[in-house]
Enzyme design. Sequence first.
Site: not given
Length: 341
Positions: A54-56, A89, A190, A231, A241-242
Amino acid sequence: MTAADTAHDSIRAVLWQGDHLRLLDQRLLPMQEQYLDCRSADDVTKAIRDLAVRGAPAIGIAAAWGVVLAAQVGRDELPAASARLRAARPTAVNLMWALDRMQRAIDAGADLAALTREAQAIQDEDLAANRHMGELGAALIGPGSGVLTHCNTGSLATAGFGTALGVIRAGVAAGRIARVFAGETRPWLQGARLTMWELLRDGIDATLIADSAASHLMKSGQVQWVIVGADRIAANGDTANKIGTYQLAISARHHGVRFMVVAPTSTIDLATARGEDIEIELRTPDELLGHAGTRSVVAGAKAWNPVFDVTPASLIDAIVTERGAVERPDVARMSTLLGAR
């Protein structure tokens, strides 16, 4: 190389092994450091969808290697494999960007060796960009500052060093950052599981806070900057973003704390005019109704589980990319940045 290039930087989560992709399974951290071997494009698709990676930026890099794995089977596999990777995703634009770049190579007639070189270039360029962004972002921070970060934006989320966490790594190495705080980042934790693990593993002292403690922390005066990743960044600077980032930006503005977004230009989507046009991924309510397979909420309860939110550009003091920093972002400044070479 500067001190920031090498200090506090020991983690690599996406590793090409010559005939397969090895991913550090982020679902198991920090209790287990276990690697997941992906030997097909579908293995990579599943790893992206299930948050093993995970993580763009890391998602985009993994997807590029997924194309290489499909090419190992044969060119006939590429269209369907690329489509499945693209659908893994929806919000992180780096996934689409990396697959588009691989598709251009395919359209130009690239063979397996050339596709392998292209995927490696995507990964190498991300690491170099992160180190440069670290320097640029750290330069904006006054000596002795405290910073708060959200989610995980470090080596686990990128080729290495990190975006927002790269700025923190560089700022600590340069003596500009004296205090680091990380929010827990519900519901996947996270910040608690991954960011704290990264920071302490690389010798950076950090303090974990509950997400709901952020405003109280800002009021205390211990934090001068909130530093987050992205993201997807719209053409006007609005940033997805998150989930939880938007409320941090609101609180930061109220308390006079500056707000920095750190992301490579591959995260900027000029085809998306504004934040309202960004598709927000909704995940299963089960992620909120329990943790680690154990339900913690009464049976029959409902939950709403958006994974991202959008912070308006008007609440962002600086967007830092590998091409430079944009202060007070808007359409004109973002366009100027992307036009610069």
